[in-house]
Write an enzyme that holds these catalytic residues in place. Structure first.
Site, PDB file in Angstrom:
ATOM      1  N   SER A 290       2.727  -1.057  -6.537  1.00  0.00           N
ATOM      2  CA  SER A 290       1.379  -0.635  -6.923  1.00  0.00           C
ATOM      3  C   SER A 290       1.449   0.735  -7.577  1.00  0.00           C
ATOM      4  CB  SER A 290       0.469  -0.571  -5.696  1.00  0.00           C
ATOM      5  OG  SER A 290      -0.765   0.068  -5.994  1.00  0.00           O
TER       6      SER A 290
ATOM      7  N   TYR B 176      -2.037   2.097   3.088  1.00  0.00           N
ATOM      8  CA  TYR B 176      -1.700   1.188   1.989  1.00  0.00           C
ATOM      9  C   TYR B 176      -0.861   1.912   0.944  1.00  0.00           C
ATOM     10  CZ  TYR B 176      -2.248  -1.686  -2.190  1.00  0.00           C
ATOM     11  OH  TYR B 176      -2.005  -2.425  -3.323  1.00  0.00           O
TER      12      TYR B 176
END
Length: 254
Positions: free
Chosen positions: A138, A151
């Protein structure tokens, strides 16, 4: 790497970005696409099979949080059937900072464990043929979304481990690169929880920023697969594909 006639394992190939990427992969004509996912979706598998009848699409239930030994058993079954596997895509991920342990288990530990398991079959030190790993990480691995620190940290860890895998390629024969999507319109980002509710509207606020569709991301994902650059850190953002340079602030010199 041309996708045509290749054998590909896709972990979490039925998710938002994952499913659109599976579609694009099938269009490119691999010999086999093996999808490993936690929840079976017969309709999605049927759609992939219909998209290109020349491609053999198979599904196995798989939870990335199982021990490495269980993953190895599943991979043994797949290798017994296919004989060779060219590409492993690690795509499992969750976005929910309420679930601290599971976020780390799925986004980081699961990726490392699946990678460790396939090394039993690929590592050239064990007589293996080598292989290619594409890890979906990501852009939060570059710069965190600070309202979801768990996260963001899990994705940074996955990115760092992928970079290390690439450096180890001369030893193992296994190359690796990372796929780092920006904000993409998927169920993952429509509703999620910030850490300790520091920002209850985090999902809503995030979607106010420019986004890309999962199809745009998937199409660029396939381009990255075809480029097959060991160590590449691919940024897939706003419908574009860019290999970024990693800034080095320290070196172990070993």
């Amino acid at each position: 790497m041309a996708i045509a006639n290749k054998n590909i394992i896709f972990v979490a190939g039925l998710g938002g970005i994952g499913f659109d990427t599976s579609r694009e992969i099938v269009k490119s004509g691999p010999k086999n696409l093996v999808i490993l996912d936690r929840i079976e979706n017969p309709a999605a598998i049927a759609e992939l099979k219909a998209l290109n009848p020349n491609v053999t699409v198979t599904f196995y239930p798989y939870d990335v949080t199982v021990p490495v030994a269980e993953t190895t058993k599943l991979l043994q079954k797949i290798f017994d059937q296919l004989k060779t596997v060219d590409l492993l895509i690690n795509g499992a991920g969750i976005l929910d900072d309420y679930q601290i342990e599971r976020t780390i288990a799925v986004n980081f530990t699961g990726t490392v464990n699946t990678t460790t398991a396939i090394m039993s079959f690929w590592d050239k030190r064990k007589g293996g043929p080598g292989g290619v790993i594409a890890n979906i990480c990501s852009v939060t691995g570059f710069n965190a979304i600070y309202q979801v620190p768990v996260y963001s940290a899990s994705k940074a860890a996955a990115l760092s481990s992928t970079n290390s895998l690439a450096k180890l390629a001369p030893i193992t024969g296994v190359t690796a690169y990372s796929i780092n999507p920006g904000i993409t319109k998927t169920p993952l980002v429509h509703k999620f929880n910030s850490w300790l509710d520091v920002e209850p509207r985090v999902a809503e606020l995030l979607l106010e920023h420019p986004t890309q569709t999962s199809l745009q991301c998937a199409q660029n994902f396939v381009k990255a697969i075809e480029a097959n650059q060991n160590g590449a850190i691919w940024k897939l953002d706003l419908g574009t594909l860019e290999a970024i340079e990693w800034t080095k602030h320290w070196d172990s010199h070993i």
